[in-house]
Design a protein around this motif. Structure first.
Motif, PDB file in Angstrom:
ATOM      1  N   ALA A  64      34.630  44.480  25.051  1.00  0.00           N
ATOM      2  CA  ALA A  64      33.964  45.790  25.002  1.00  0.00           C
ATOM      3  C   ALA A  64      34.790  46.720  24.109  1.00  0.00           C
ATOM      4  O   ALA A  64      34.392  47.056  22.993  1.00  0.00           O
ATOM      5  N   THR A  65      35.986  47.093  24.603  1.00  0.00           N
ATOM      6  CA  THR A  65      36.851  47.976  23.810  1.00  0.00           C
ATOM      7  C   THR A  65      38.128  47.275  23.345  1.00  0.00           C
ATOM      8  O   THR A  65      38.834  47.802  22.498  1.00  0.00           O
ATOM      9  N   GLY A  66      38.438  46.120  23.981  1.00  0.00           N
ATOM     10  CA  GLY A  66      39.699  45.453  23.659  1.00  0.00           C
ATOM     11  C   GLY A  66      40.907  46.219  24.180  1.00  0.00           C
ATOM     12  O   GLY A  66      41.980  46.189  23.584  1.00  0.00           O
ATOM     13  N   HIS A  67      40.744  46.892  25.341  1.00  0.00           N
ATOM     14  CA  HIS A  67      41.881  47.579  25.941  1.00  0.00           C
ATOM     15  C   HIS A  67      42.816  46.603  26.643  1.00  0.00           C
ATOM     16  O   HIS A  67      43.991  46.867  26.800  1.00  0.00           O
ATOM     17  N   GLN A  68      42.251  45.490  27.121  1.00  0.00           N
ATOM     18  CA  GLN A  68      43.043  44.624  27.992  1.00  0.00           C
ATOM     19  C   GLN A  68      43.084  43.195  27.449  1.00  0.00           C
ATOM     20  O   GLN A  68      42.079  42.502  27.437  1.00  0.00           O
ATOM     21  N   HIS A  69      44.276  42.764  27.011  1.00  0.00           N
ATOM     22  CA  HIS A  69      44.420  41.382  26.567  1.00  0.00           C
ATOM     23  C   HIS A  69      44.813  40.529  27.737  1.00  0.00           C
ATOM     24  O   HIS A  69      45.633  40.927  28.538  1.00  0.00           O
ATOM     25  N   MET A  81      49.418  41.587  42.589  1.00  0.00           N
ATOM     26  CA  MET A  81      49.200  42.314  41.336  1.00  0.00           C
ATOM     27  C   MET A  81      47.833  42.979  41.372  1.00  0.00           C
ATOM     28  O   MET A  81      46.941  42.515  42.087  1.00  0.00           O
ATOM     29  N   TYR A  82      47.669  44.025  40.577  1.00  0.00           N
ATOM     30  CA  TYR A  82      46.376  44.704  40.443  1.00  0.00           C
ATOM     31  C   TYR A  82      45.767  44.287  39.105  1.00  0.00           C
ATOM     32  O   TYR A  82      46.341  44.533  38.039  1.00  0.00           O
ATOM     33  N   LEU A  83      44.609  43.627  39.169  1.00  0.00           N
ATOM     34  CA  LEU A  83      44.048  42.934  38.007  1.00  0.00           C
ATOM     35  C   LEU A  83      43.889  43.829  36.768  1.00  0.00           C
ATOM     36  O   LEU A  83      44.164  43.397  35.648  1.00  0.00           O
ATOM     37  N   ASN A  84      43.438  45.051  36.967  1.00  0.00           N
ATOM     38  CA  ASN A  84      43.180  45.912  35.805  1.00  0.00           C
ATOM     39  C   ASN A  84      44.441  46.261  35.029  1.00  0.00           C
ATOM     40  O   ASN A  84      44.358  46.690  33.877  1.00  0.00           O
ATOM     41  N   PHE A  85      45.599  46.135  35.661  1.00  0.00           N
ATOM     42  CA  PHE A  85      46.842  46.468  34.964  1.00  0.00           C
ATOM     43  C   PHE A  85      47.550  45.221  34.439  1.00  0.00           C
ATOM     44  O   PHE A  85      48.658  45.306  33.930  1.00  0.00           O
ATOM     45  N   MET A  86      46.909  44.062  34.566  1.00  0.00           N
ATOM     46  CA  MET A  86      47.539  42.815  34.130  1.00  0.00           C
ATOM     47  C   MET A  86      47.147  42.504  32.693  1.00  0.00           C
ATOM     48  O   MET A  86      45.989  42.198  32.410  1.00  0.00           O
ATOM     49  N   SER A  87      48.125  42.581  31.806  1.00  0.00           N
ATOM     50  CA  SER A  87      47.861  42.255  30.405  1.00  0.00           C
ATOM     51  C   SER A  87      48.415  40.879  30.079  1.00  0.00           C
ATOM     52  O   SER A  87      48.822  40.153  30.970  1.00  0.00           O
ATOM     53  N   ALA A  88      48.457  40.568  28.778  1.00  0.00           N
ATOM     54  CA  ALA A  88      48.810  39.212  28.347  1.00  0.00           C
ATOM     55  C   ALA A  88      50.076  38.684  29.028  1.00  0.00           C
ATOM     56  O   ALA A  88      50.119  37.526  29.442  1.00  0.00           O
ATOM     57  N   LEU A 146      38.597  32.479  28.846  1.00  0.00           N
ATOM     58  CA  LEU A 146      39.436  33.349  28.011  1.00  0.00           C
ATOM     59  C   LEU A 146      39.504  34.721  28.677  1.00  0.00           C
ATOM     60  O   LEU A 146      38.939  35.714  28.204  1.00  0.00           O
ATOM     61  N   ASN A 147      40.189  34.740  29.824  1.00  0.00           N
ATOM     62  CA  ASN A 147      40.232  35.950  30.657  1.00  0.00           C
ATOM     63  C   ASN A 147      41.350  35.760  31.680  1.00  0.00           C
ATOM     64  O   ASN A 147      42.187  34.879  31.521  1.00  0.00           O
ATOM     65  N   HIS A 148      41.321  36.538  32.750  1.00  0.00           N
ATOM     66  CA  HIS A 148      42.244  36.303  33.866  1.00  0.00           C
ATOM     67  C   HIS A 148      41.658  35.129  34.636  1.00  0.00           C
ATOM     68  O   HIS A 148      40.911  35.305  35.588  1.00  0.00           O
ATOM     69  N   ASN A 149      42.016  33.934  34.196  1.00  0.00           N
ATOM     70  CA  ASN A 149      41.212  32.773  34.576  1.00  0.00           C
ATOM     71  C   ASN A 149      41.469  32.268  35.995  1.00  0.00           C
ATOM     72  O   ASN A 149      42.608  32.139  36.437  1.00  0.00           O
ATOM     73  N   ILE A 150      40.359  31.996  36.654  1.00  0.00           N
ATOM     74  CA  ILE A 150      40.371  31.341  37.969  1.00  0.00           C
ATOM     75  C   ILE A 150      39.724  29.976  37.751  1.00  0.00           C
ATOM     76  O   ILE A 150      38.497  29.886  37.637  1.00  0.00           O
ATOM     77  N   PRO A 151      40.521  28.906  37.641  1.00  0.00           N
ATOM     78  CA  PRO A 151      39.916  27.598  37.354  1.00  0.00           C
ATOM     79  C   PRO A 151      39.114  27.091  38.549  1.00  0.00           C
ATOM     80  O   PRO A 151      39.452  27.395  39.690  1.00  0.00           O
ATOM     81  N   PRO A 152      38.058  26.299  38.292  1.00  0.00           N
ATOM     82  CA  PRO A 152      37.288  25.752  39.417  1.00  0.00           C
ATOM     83  C   PRO A 152      38.128  24.742  40.200  1.00  0.00           C
ATOM     84  O   PRO A 152      39.023  24.130  39.628  1.00  0.00           O
ATOM     85  N   VAL A 153      37.833  24.593  41.518  1.00  0.00           N
ATOM     86  CA  VAL A 153      38.566  23.556  42.270  1.00  0.00           C
ATOM     87  C   VAL A 153      38.094  22.193  41.808  1.00  0.00           C
ATOM     88  O   VAL A 153      36.951  22.008  41.445  1.00  0.00           O
TER      89      VAL A 153
END
Ligand SMILES: Cc1cc2nc3c(=O)[nH]c(=O)nc-3n(C[C@H](O)[C@H](O)[C@H](O)COP(=O)(O)OP(=O)(O)OC[C@H]3O[C@@H](n4cnc5c(N)ncnc54)[C@H](O)[C@@H]3O)c2cc1C
Length: 499
Positions: free
Chosen positions: A110-115, A450-457, A492-499
Motif C-alpha cells: 500500500a504505502t511501503g511503510h513496513q518491510h 512482540m507487537y506485529l505493526n512495529f515489527m520490521s525486517a 512475503l510478509n510476517h509469515n505464518i507457515p501452514p502446519v
C-alpha cells in the motif's frame, strides 16, 4: 502568522519536527539501499503481462514500475517480477490466480511503510495506491475503505461528520495494514482498544482466487485470523469498521533536554499507574539532527519527548499533566486543547520517505531499574546513533478481550518498546548494533512477545513472528493457514507457515 499555545509557545515549531526528523535524509545526503529503478534494468522477469485488467501491469524497467513500488521506508526496495497496479478487486483476483498458477509468491504494497522480507524477481506484487475510496454511513457510524485508503483518507471523510476511526499516530499509513496488525491508537487506544477490535467485515481475495466477504458469522476462524494475521490469509480489497465521536483533546508533545530524560522517565513510570483510560501517552528519547529545519531550542540535541492525548475535560487534563510538566523546564511545550484533526502533532512522525531501521519489543512493566537501564543504553550520554527510542503506555481497553476474538495478542503487556534509526545504508550496521544492544538490555522486562505493526525486517524471522502470538494462537493460525493457503502463496510478509 504564529500559532501560540496557552503557554505562549509557538506550536508550529513543534509541528515541524516530524518533517525535520525526516529531513535528516535530504540533509545528510542519504541514498536508498538499492534503487528499484537501477535494480529494474536489464534483468528479465519471466512473467507475461496478464490480460483483462482494470488497472495496469508493469514489468521491471518499464516506465512507471519504480514509482509504483517506491516504498515509504527506503531501507529495502522491492524488485518484483510483475507489478499489478490494481484498480479493482477483479485485478487482485487476476493477480492471485496468476501467482497461484505459477506457484509464485505474492505480496501487497500500500504505502511501503513496513518491510518484513525482501521481495525479488520471482514475486508478484499487488499495489493498492489506486484504491483509496472511503464511504461513511454516519447513522450506523460505520466506514468502508478500499484496500489502499490511507488513515488520512478515512479521517477526511469522517471528521466533517464529527466521527473518527481508532487511528494511529500518522495519517499516512494504510488503514488496512494498520488495522490488520492490531492498530494501536495514541489517541483512543486505551479508551476503545485496538482498531482490529472494531472491524465489521473484510472483502478478502484468498489463495484460491475467490473474493469472500468475511464477517464474524460467515467464517469466524478467518475473521479471527485476518485481524492480527495481516496478509497471511489473503489480500483485503475493502474493510468495514466502526467509527466513534471525534473528541477534542488536551495533548501534543512536551520536549525536555536529554539531561532531564531520567527524571522524566522515572516520574512517567509512576504517573502511568495512576491515569484513567482517557489518557494515552508515550515517551521517546530522540536524537535530533543539527539542521535548519529543526526548531532552534532542540536543534542537534538529544531530547526526551513526552506525548499526551487526554480526551476528557481540558482542566482535568491540565491537572493530570502538571506533575510531569514540573519535572524540569521544557525546551518546547505544545500540549494544549486541540481539535481532533491536530492529532499528528502528538508524535510528529516523519512525513517524507526515509531509510529507517527498526526493532521492537513488549515490556511487562517499567520498574526504576528498567528506566536506569534504558537511560544507560539509549540516554543522552550513550554513544548511540539511534534516532528514536519510544515507550508507549498500553493497558486500559487495550488489555481487555474484544467482543469478537482476534489474533491480536499479548494484551497483558504494559508498554511497547520501539526503536528507529534513520541512516544511510553505510551507517545501517552501527544503527542495528545499537538497536540490538537496547533490545538486549531491556530483555529482563520483556514479555517475550512482540507487537506485529512495529515489527520490521530485522524482527520478522519466522521465529520472531511466532513470538507475536501465544503458542495456542500461533498453532490455530497455522491450521487456518493450511486451510486457506496450503501452498503458502502469501509468504512475503510476517509469515505464518501452514502446519
Ligand atoms: C511513521 C509511522 C507511524 C506509525 N504509527 C503507528 C501507530 O500509531 N499504531 C500502529 O499500530 N502502527 C503504527 N505504525 C505501523 C503501521 O501501522 C504498519 O507499518 C502498517 O503495516 C503500515 O501499513 P501500510 O499498508 O501503510 O504499509 P505497507 O508496507 O504497504 O504494508 C505493510 C503490510 O500490511 C499488510 N497489508 C497492507 N495492505 C494489505 C491488504 N490490502 N491486504 C492484506 N494485507 C495488507 C501486508 O502484510 C503488508 O506487508 C506506524 C508506522 C510508521 C512508519
Amino acid at each position: 502568522m504564529t500559532e501560540q499555545t496557552s503557554d505562549g509557545v509557538d506550536r508550529r515549531r513543534v509541528l515541524g519536527l516530524g518533517a525535520a526528523v525526516g529531513a535528516t535524509t535530504a540533509l545528510g545526503g542519504l541514498a536508498t539501499a538499492s534503487p528499484a529503478s537501477a535494480r529494474g534494468a536489464g534483468r528479465p522477469s519471466g512473467f507475461a503481462r496478464p490480460k483483462g485488467l482494470d488497472g495496469r501491469a508493469l514489468l521491471p524497467g518499464e516506465p512507471g514500475y519504480a514509482d509504483e513500488i517506491a516504498p515509504f521506508n527506503l531501507a529495502q526496495v522491492p524488485s518484483p517480477g510483475l507489478v499489478i497496479a490494481a484498480a479493482s478487486a477483479h485485478d487482485v483476483r487476476i493477480a492471485v490466480n496468476l501467482a497461484a498458477r505459477r506457484r509464485a509468491p505474492i505480496a501487497v504494497l500500500a504505502t511501503g511503510h513496513q518491510h518484513s522480507v525482501p521481495i525479488g524477481r520471482d514475486a508478484v506484487v499487488v499495489t493498492t495506491r489506486a484504491l483509496r475510496g472511503v464511504t461513511v454511513d454516519p447513522r450506523r457510524r460505520v466506514a468502508r475503505a478500499q484496500a489502499g485508503a490511507l488513515s488520512g483518507d478515512v479521517l477526511d471523510a469522517t471528521l466533517p461528520l464529527g466521527l473518527t476511526p481508532v487511528n494511529g499516530s500518522t495519517p499516512i499509513v494504510g488503514i488496512v495494514g494498520y488495522t490488520l496488525g492490531g492498530g494501536l491508537s495514541p489517541t483512543l487506544g486505551r479508551r476503545y482498544g485496538y482498531a482490529a477490535d472494531h472491524v465489521r467485515s473484510f472483502d478478502l481475495v484468498t489463495a484460491d482466487g475467490r473474493l469472500r466477504r468475511v464477517t464474524p458469522h460467515s467464517d469466524p476462524e478467518l475473521f479471527f485470523g485476518v485481524r492480527g494475521g495481516k496478509s497471511n490469509f489473503g489480500l483485503v480489497t475493502a474493510i468495514e469498521f466502526d467509527l466513534f465521536p471525534a473528541p477534542d483533546f488536551y495533548g501534543g508533545s512536551i520536549i525536555f533536554d536529554g539531561q532531564d530524560a531520567a527524571r522524566l522517565l522515572h516520574a512517567y513510570r509512576r504517573w502511568v499507574c495512576t491515569v484513567p483510560d482517557a489518557m494515552s501517552s508515550s515517551v521517546a528519547l530522540m536524537r535530533l539532527p543539527d539542521a535548519e529545519a529543526v526548531p532552534p531550542p532542540v536543534r542537534g540535541k538529544a531530547v526526551a519527548s513526552l506525548r499526551i492525548c487526554w480526551t476528557g475535560r481540558p482542566d482535568t487534563g491540565a491537572a493530570l499533566v502538571r506533575p510531569l510538566r514540573a519535572v524540569a523546564t521544557p525546551l518546547l511545550d505544545a500540549v494544549a486543547q486541540q481539535p481532533y484533526a491536530a492529532f499528528p502533532a502528538i508524535h510528529n512522525d516523519p512525513v517524507d520517505p526515509t531509510p529507517a531501521y527498526e526493532r521492537t519489543g513488549l515490556l511487562r512493566d517499567l520498574p526504576g531499574e528498567a528506566v536506569d537501564a534504558l537511560i544507560a543504553v539509549a540516554g543522552p550520554e550513550a554513544p548511540n546513533p539511534v534516532t528514536l527510542v519510544e515507550l508507549r503506555h498500553l493497558g486500559g481497553a487495550l488489555s481487555r478481550a474484544p467482543r469478537q476474538p482476534s489474533a491480536v495478542a499479548h494484551r497483558d503487556a504494559a508498554f511497547t518498546l520501539f526503536t528507529a534509526g534513520i541512516a544511510a545504508p553505510q551507517d545501517a550496521a552501527a544503527v542495528r548494533r545499537a538497536q540490538a544492544g537496547i533490545i538486549r538490555r531491556m530483555s529482563p522486562w520483556s514479555t517475550g512477545g512482540m507487537y506485529l505493526n512495529f515489527m520490521s525486517a530485522d524482527d520478522s524471522s519466522t521465529r520472531n513472528v511466532a513470538d507475536a502470538y501465544p503458542e495456542h494462537v500461533y498453532r490455530r493460525l497455522r491450521r487456518l493457514k493450511r486451510r486457506v493457503d496450503p501452498q503458502n502463496l502469501f509468504r512475503l510478509n510476517h509469515n505464518i507457515p501452514p502446519v
